[in-house]
Design a protein around this motif. Structure first.
Motif, PDB file in Angstrom:
ATOM      1  N   MET A   1       6.245   5.099   1.303  1.00  0.00           N
ATOM      2  CA  MET A   1       5.027   5.686   0.738  1.00  0.00           C
ATOM      3  C   MET A   1       4.050   4.563   0.356  1.00  0.00           C
ATOM      4  O   MET A   1       4.432   3.604  -0.300  1.00  0.00           O
ATOM      5  CB  MET A   1       5.396   6.514  -0.499  1.00  0.00           C
ATOM      6  CG  MET A   1       4.211   7.251  -1.074  1.00  0.00           C
ATOM      7  SD  MET A   1       4.645   8.430  -2.382  1.00  0.00           S
ATOM      8  CE  MET A   1       5.956   7.617  -3.258  1.00  0.00           C
ATOM      9  N   GLY A  85      -2.732   0.075   2.014  1.00  0.00           N
ATOM     10  CA  GLY A  85      -1.475   0.078   2.759  1.00  0.00           C
ATOM     11  C   GLY A  85      -0.298  -0.504   1.989  1.00  0.00           C
ATOM     12  O   GLY A  85       0.805  -0.585   2.517  1.00  0.00           O
ATOM     13  N   ASP A  86      -0.504  -0.919   0.732  1.00  0.00           N
ATOM     14  CA  ASP A  86       0.604  -1.492  -0.041  1.00  0.00           C
ATOM     15  C   ASP A  86       1.658  -0.429  -0.344  1.00  0.00           C
ATOM     16  O   ASP A  86       1.336   0.734  -0.571  1.00  0.00           O
ATOM     17  CB  ASP A  86       0.073  -2.079  -1.358  1.00  0.00           C
ATOM     18  CG  ASP A  86      -0.647  -3.407  -1.142  1.00  0.00           C
ATOM     19  OD1 ASP A  86      -0.514  -3.970  -0.040  1.00  0.00           O
ATOM     20  OD2 ASP A  86      -1.349  -3.862  -2.058  1.00  0.00           O
ATOM     21  N   ASP A  87       2.912  -0.849  -0.385  1.00  0.00           N
ATOM     22  CA  ASP A  87       4.017   0.077  -0.661  1.00  0.00           C
ATOM     23  C   ASP A  87       4.086   0.420  -2.149  1.00  0.00           C
ATOM     24  O   ASP A  87       4.035  -0.480  -2.990  1.00  0.00           O
ATOM     25  CB  ASP A  87       5.356  -0.553  -0.261  1.00  0.00           C
ATOM     26  CG  ASP A  87       5.466  -0.767   1.238  1.00  0.00           C
ATOM     27  OD1 ASP A  87       4.935   0.071   1.981  1.00  0.00           O
ATOM     28  OD2 ASP A  87       6.075  -1.769   1.654  1.00  0.00           O
ATOM     29  N   ALA A  90       6.916  -1.480  -3.909  1.00  0.00           N
ATOM     30  CA  ALA A  90       6.629  -2.898  -4.133  1.00  0.00           C
ATOM     31  C   ALA A  90       5.653  -3.044  -5.303  1.00  0.00           C
ATOM     32  O   ALA A  90       5.811  -3.901  -6.172  1.00  0.00           O
ATOM     33  CB  ALA A  90       6.052  -3.529  -2.866  1.00  0.00           C
ATOM     34  N   VAL A  91       4.642  -2.181  -5.323  1.00  0.00           N
ATOM     35  CA  VAL A  91       3.652  -2.225  -6.404  1.00  0.00           C
ATOM     36  C   VAL A  91       4.343  -1.955  -7.750  1.00  0.00           C
ATOM     37  O   VAL A  91       4.091  -2.640  -8.743  1.00  0.00           O
ATOM     38  CB  VAL A  91       2.524  -1.191  -6.167  1.00  0.00           C
ATOM     39  CG1 VAL A  91       1.641  -1.053  -7.393  1.00  0.00           C
ATOM     40  CG2 VAL A  91       1.684  -1.607  -4.952  1.00  0.00           C
TER      41      VAL A  91
ATOM     42  N   THR B 308       0.574  -7.718  -4.306  1.00  0.00           N
ATOM     43  CA  THR B 308       1.346  -6.683  -4.994  1.00  0.00           C
ATOM     44  C   THR B 308       2.827  -6.724  -4.629  1.00  0.00           C
ATOM     45  O   THR B 308       3.592  -5.861  -5.053  1.00  0.00           O
ATOM     46  CB  THR B 308       0.831  -5.276  -4.641  1.00  0.00           C
ATOM     47  OG1 THR B 308       1.039  -5.055  -3.246  1.00  0.00           O
ATOM     48  CG2 THR B 308      -0.629  -5.103  -4.988  1.00  0.00           C
ATOM     49  N   THR B 310       3.995  -6.366  -1.550  1.00  0.00           N
ATOM     50  CA  THR B 310       4.254  -5.639  -0.311  1.00  0.00           C
ATOM     51  C   THR B 310       4.427  -6.642   0.828  1.00  0.00           C
ATOM     52  O   THR B 310       3.675  -7.617   0.907  1.00  0.00           O
ATOM     53  CB  THR B 310       3.070  -4.715   0.014  1.00  0.00           C
ATOM     54  OG1 THR B 310       2.851  -3.838  -1.086  1.00  0.00           O
ATOM     55  CG2 THR B 310       3.343  -3.883   1.262  1.00  0.00           C
TER      56      THR B 310
END
Lengths: 145, 474
Positions: A1, A85-87, A90-91, B308, B310
């Motif tokens: 996501m 597009g960052d997960d 992960a964020v 971040t 990612t």
């Protein structure tokens, strides 16, 4: 996501303030929009900092006459920002380990949104709830058959 | 009229556009409210209900489809109506709905695929994965599509759930497929397939692939295909290893384990091979003079870490060409705008805040209009993820109702709406029609030892209903 999933259902409002505005104005914005941080942008719209309620609390404790200070005097300048597009996972890990609660999201250098830790928690919770619901359905059908 | 709608004399009338999971979850949530009388009319542009559960979920995943039992229960509510073959913008306008309903709920999903944006994308033999899925699932709009299964090698771009489904269906034996509810046409075509090698192409590494562990495990259990993973690509890069060590995520650890186990195994000589590739992105589809795909040019990627945390892919200068005659792209899906409904082009969703549709100019909520599901948040999550999403939107609907912020329809009755729909689309299907067709499909399946044999052509559907005594009977 990816975090675009979170931004998609947040409308397109981004609350911003200019560095030369006062903390009084910043507080009014935080209260009006029920938010915990406001992005600080320059006249050209570039992100120059972020101002959170914590920043203001810290200042208020040591200076009772903080209301007329400029936003730029206490804002965080070294802002970590994300892209659509960052997960999400992960964020979430980065926000927890680096201890910040609001992530400005940029697209081609332009601010397009802000994501709070609360948004992340909600997105992760919905993902887990959905997965549990779908798994339960399958287990029930397996038992029935 | 005085007082808010929602009473037995004056029910709250809600139109739900789209009969997929989200629409049913919303109807359920509305019906669950104490002291609120709600009438739900649900519309879909296709004849049958259940959206992607019927036409998206893979035919060899019948257990996932069992969620329809819950939807069927919801449809049994006395104030629920279904209208199949009715399309917003074609048979009804938003203005029509405003005349008959207090609230409109858009749940039309993500109907098209994203393009790769590379040269050669439109060569013959290059298809959106969604079209192949709709075809093998018997979606009436896709039954005339042709896929050349006479080639020996195929590539599926992407490693999400849909990509895996397509690769798996391409690898299944006719015997395996014959046990499913795959369309007869697809069963026949796939039984004659000459495909020997299927590539699944992921742009990032094993730790970032979107597929779930049960799906990746299932690949190893196929009767007619070996799973091949290059050990060098299965091994985690230092960034992924560090990220995994930090989060300790069990699902990801398990996923990497399963993939490594494939990498360590020699093929057992099954007739087909499914090769999973990582850290590659297509940069071009290569073709011959006839305009047919003959290969896919890949660039090797490396991962880098964004601020971040990612891990994103970055192209290196190393390229290769995989010879393939068939390419399916599954690199994301997007919603299409509905006529008369504010759309956020950037995200390919209906412009909304927590499900309240927003006006394009004022950015304020449009009275009485709501959205949920993929057209609200973009394509993410499993079927069940749409439940909390629909619940969030219904909470906004109830809050607005309490504040008197609903539409004021001139003819808010089920009879008036029904008359209008039937005038515009005499061939619309009711839920009773669906129950009849459902029983018929299951009956046809029983004879063949299959869960069901789907009716996939509009003319067959209409004929089946006429045989019973006319379409559209309630």
């Amino acid at each position: 996501m990816t975090i675009s999933t979170i931004l998609a259902r947040k409308g397109v409002k981004v609350v911003t303030i200019r560095p030369e505005q006062t903390l009084r104005e910043a507080l009014a914005l935080l209260a009006q929009h029920s938010i915990g941080a406001v992005l600080v942008t320059s006249a050209s719209g570039a992100l120059v900092g972020i101002l959170s309620e914590r920043d203001i609390v810290r200042e208020a404790v040591k200076n009772e006459r903080f209301f007329d200070l400029a936003v730029s005097s206490i804002m965080t300048r070294d802002v970590i920002s994300g892209t659509p597009g960052d997960d999400v996972n992960a964020v979430a890990a980065t926000m927890t380990s680096k201890r910040f609660r609001h992530l400005p999201v940029l697209d081609a250098g332009r601010v397009i949104g802000v994501i709070s830790l609360g948004d992340i928690v909600k997105a992760q919770r919905d993902e887990y709830l959905g997965a549990i619901d779908t798994l339960e359905t399958q287990i029930i059908s397996e038992r029935a058959s | 009229m005085t007082g808010a709608p929602g009473t037995i004399e004056r029910p709250l009338r809600v139109a739900i556009i789209g009969a997929g999971p989200t629409g049913f979850y919303a109807a359920d949530q509305l019906f669950r409210q104490d002291n609120l009388v709600v009438e739900v009319d649900m519309f879909d542009r296709v004849p049958m209900p259940f959206g992607l559960v019927r036409s998206g979920v893979a035919p060899d995943h019948q257990k996932i489809k069992s969620v329809t039992a819950a939807f069927d229960k919801i449809a049994g509510h006395p104030r629920f109506r279904f209208y199949g073959c009715v399309e917003l913008g074609k048979h009804l306008t938003v203005e029509d709905l405003r005349a008959h309903y207090h609230q409109i709920f858009y749940a039309t999903g993500a109907q098209t695929d994203r393009r790769m944006g590379i040269p050669g994308e439109d060569l013959k033999g290059s298809h959106p994965a969604t079209e192949f899925v709709a075809w093998y699932n018997g979606h009436p709009d896709y039954q005339d599509h042709q896929f050349d299964l006479g080639v020996e090698r195929a590539a599926v771009v992407g490693v999400g759930n849909v990509a895996i489904d397509v690769a798996r269906i391409l690898c299944r034996t006719p015997e395996e497929l014959a046990k499913t509810d795959i369309s007869e046409q697809a069963l026949e075509a796939l039984s004659r397939s000459r495909i020997e090698e299927v590539y699944l192409l992921g742009r990032r590494g094993p730790a970032q692939a979107a597929f779930t562990n049960p799906e990746i495990k299932e690949l190893g259990e196929m009767a007619g295909a070996d799973v091949v993973v290059d050990p060098r690509e299965a091994e985690l890069d230092p960034l992924s290893r560090a990220a995994l060590a930090q989060t300790g995520d069990r699902a990801t650890t398990k996923k990497v384990e399963i993939l490594s186990s494939y990498a360590g195994k020699a093929p057992t000589g099954k007739p087909r091979r499914l090769t999973i590739r990582f850290l590659v992105s297509p940069v071009e589809l290569v073709g011959n003079d006839a305009g047919e795909v003959t290969g896919i040019k890949l660039v090797k990627n490396e991962l880098y870490e964004t601020p971040t945390g990612t891990l994103q892919p970055r192209a290196t200068d190393e390229t290769e060409i995989l010879p393939v005659g068939l390419v399916f792209r599954s690199v994301g899906y997007k919603g299409v705008p509905l006529p008369g409904v504010p759309f956020n082009d950037k995200w390919a969703v209906i412009l909304n805040e927590k499900g309240r549709v927003l006006d394009l100019e004022t950015r304020q909520p449009v009275r009485g209009e709501y959205t949920a599901g993929w057209i609200k948040r973009g394509p993410s999550g499993v079927i069940g993820t749409n439940k909390p999403d629909a619940v969030e939107t219904v909470a906004c609907m109830l809050e607005d109702l309490a504040n008197g912020a609903v539409m004021e329809p001139s003819a808010p009755t089920a009879e008036a709406a029904d008359a209008l729909v039937r005038a515009r689309q005499p061939q619309c299907l009711s839920y009773d029609d669906w129950r009849h067709l459902d029983a018929l499909e299951i009956e046809r399946g029983r004879a063949a030892g299959r869960p069901r044999v789907k009716l996939t052509r509009l003319k067959d559907i209409q004929a089946a209903l006429e045989e019973r005594g006319g379409a559209g009977n309630r």
